[in-house]
Design an enzyme around this catalytic site. Structure first.
Site, PDB file in Angstrom:
ATOM      1  CB  THR A   1      -0.918  -0.119   1.341  1.00 26.75           C
ATOM      2  OG1 THR A   1      -1.804  -1.158   1.118  1.00 26.75           O
ATOM      3  CG2 THR A   1      -1.890   1.095   1.248  1.00 26.75           C
TER       4      THR A   1
ATOM      5  CB  SER B   1       2.802  -7.800   1.605  1.00 27.23           C
ATOM      6  OG  SER B   1       1.833  -8.060   2.145  1.00 27.23           O
TER       7      SER B   1
ATOM      8  CB  THR C   1       0.389  -3.641   6.289  1.00 26.08           C
ATOM      9  OG1 THR C   1      -0.987  -3.560   5.744  1.00 26.08           O
ATOM     10  CG2 THR C   1       1.217  -2.386   6.178  1.00 26.08           C
ATOM     11  CG  ASP C   2      -2.687  -7.685   3.776  1.00 24.26           C
ATOM     12  OD1 ASP C   2      -2.818  -6.696   4.511  1.00 24.26           O
ATOM     13  OD2 ASP C   2      -3.327  -8.007   2.624  1.00 24.26           O
TER      14      ASP C   2
HETATM   15  N1  GLU Z   1      -2.744  -6.524   0.526  1.00 17.61           N
HETATM   16  C1  GLU Z   1      -1.759  -5.569   0.572  1.00 17.61           C
HETATM   17  C2  GLU Z   1      -0.538  -5.982   0.824  1.00 17.61           C
HETATM   18  O1  GLU Z   1      -0.125  -6.224   1.907  1.00 17.61           O
HETATM   19  C3  GLU Z   1      -2.263  -4.047   1.171  1.00 17.61           C
HETATM   20  C4  GLU Z   1      -1.998  -3.963   2.462  1.00 17.61           C
HETATM   21  C5  GLU Z   1      -1.182  -3.090   2.691  1.00 17.61           C
HETATM   22  O2  GLU Z   1      -0.050  -2.914   2.281  1.00 17.61           O
HETATM   23  O3  GLU Z   1      -1.298  -2.278   3.662  1.00 17.61           O
HETATM   24  O4  GLU Z   1       0.692  -5.556   0.048  1.00 17.61           O
END
Ligand code: GLU
Length: 346
Positions: free
Chosen positions: A36, A83, A116-117
């Site tokens: 993100t 991620s 973040t995932d």
């Molecule tokens: N699902 C995505 C990831 O993990 C978006 C979540 C994020 O980065 O906050 O890259």
């Protein structure tokens, strides 16, 4: 005349001191992987349907001119993905790149930008495999770069400041998100959409940021008994599956996992790592065939003990996803069951 000489010497002194302070800035390398923090959307209020990986590492750095006041930063794009698509080859590549870069005496620290995932999985993998006392800081964002109150720019500033700070050395890999500093071993994502998502319920934070200055609560310390793995000769990681337990859970998914080549299994069990009797029977048979089974807890926190009547290993302080990383690395390292047990039961 005298005034002119005085002014000239003041200018020279100021330039010299500005140069001296420039020289003192730490050199921090940013390894970008997507997520993100590099995502974008046409709508400024869209915080869930944006596209990850819209901006590369240079765009992230260039969008943040103030970063030059805290460090000399350079960037390397490792991958540019969400991620959930980060895989074992990417982890091996990223860790090797960080190890190489931290060997350079001119580099003081590394930052990884990440979705973040699964940020906690990559952070823990790096914690177990980076061979340096220099700071490695993993960060990301919950709101895309295009959102109102995007959290990425400040998270990146704080992460770079943390990575360039001598007080961050010898603490293992750190997670910097939402003004907090957490340990890679224990920090986990606790909320699907809000910026205050990264926490370690039992162990807490290591520190906080005031502005971009890190303030640590304790002197440098690492998690008890945490091993280190050299991945110099590791070219791939063995398959380890995580299987979630629930009422009515049977052994169908366990059998499928073994049939598809799992070399280890992490059971995300109920309570203190429990699974129904029928599933346990199949797991016992798998363990007898040399497939280690780690019993973690779907509760989200707490220490999981090893089951009394089996070869199974309790996940200790680690949640299922961190247990999987640790089990993959110990299997790649050729460790036997007793050795693996010591990593979890410390
Ligand atoms: N699902 C995505 C990831 O993990 C978006 C979540 C994020 O980065 O906050 O890259």
């Amino acid at each position: 005349m005298k005034l002119r000489v005085l002014c000239a010497s003041v200018v020279i002194a100021m330039t010299a001191s500005a140069m001296a302070s420039e020289v003192k800035l730490p050199n921090v390398k940013i390894f970008a992987t997507g997520g993100t923090i590099s995502g974008g959307s046409a709508s400024k209020t869209d915080t869930t349907k944006y596209q990850d990986g819209q901006f590369n590492v240079d765009a992230l750095i260039n969008a943040l001119p103030d970063i030059k006041t805290i460090a000399n930063v350079t960037g390397e794009q490792v991958v540019n993905v969400s991620s959930e698509d980060v895989d074992s080859p990417t982890l091996l590549k990223l860790s090797a790149a960080i190890n190489r870069s931290l060997e350079d005496p001119n580099i003081q620290g590394a930052v990884v930008t990440h979705g973040t995932d699964t940020l906690e999985e990559t952070a823990f993998f790096l914690d177990l495999t980076v061979n340096s006392q220099k700071p490695v800081v993993v960060t990301g964002s919950m709101r895309p770069a295009t959102a109102i109150s995007a959290d990425g720019p400040m998270n990146l500033m704080e992460a770079v400041s943390l990575a360039g700070n001598k007080n961050s050395m010898n603490r293992g890999v750190l997670v910097a998100m939402n003004d907090r500093i957490g340990s890679a071993a224990f920090t986990t994502k606790t909320n699907s959409t809000t910026p205050d998502t990264f926490k370690a319920t039992e162990q807490g934070y290591l520190g906080t940021f005031i502005g971009v200055d890190p303030k640590f609560y304790y002197p440098p310390v690492k998690p008890t008994g945490q091993p280190h793995f050299s991945i110099d000769k590791v070219t791939s990681l063995p398959r380890v599956d995580i299987i979630y337990s629930y009422q009515d859970f049977d052994d169908v998914l366990i059998k499928a996992s073994i049939r598809n080549g799992a070399k280890g299994i992490v059971m995300d069990g109920t309570g203190n790592g429990d699974v129904p009797k029928r599933a346990m029977k199949t797991l016992e048979a798998a363990m007898k065939k040399g497939i280690p089974v780690i019993f973690a807890s779907r509760t989200g926190s707490g220490y999981v003990t090893s089951p009394k009547s089996s070869e199974g290993i309790g996940s200790g302080y680690y949640n299922a996803q961190k247990s999987r990383i640790l089990l993959m690395l110990s299997l790649a390292n050729g460790d036997d069951l007793n050795k693996i047990k010591t990593y979890f039961e410390k």
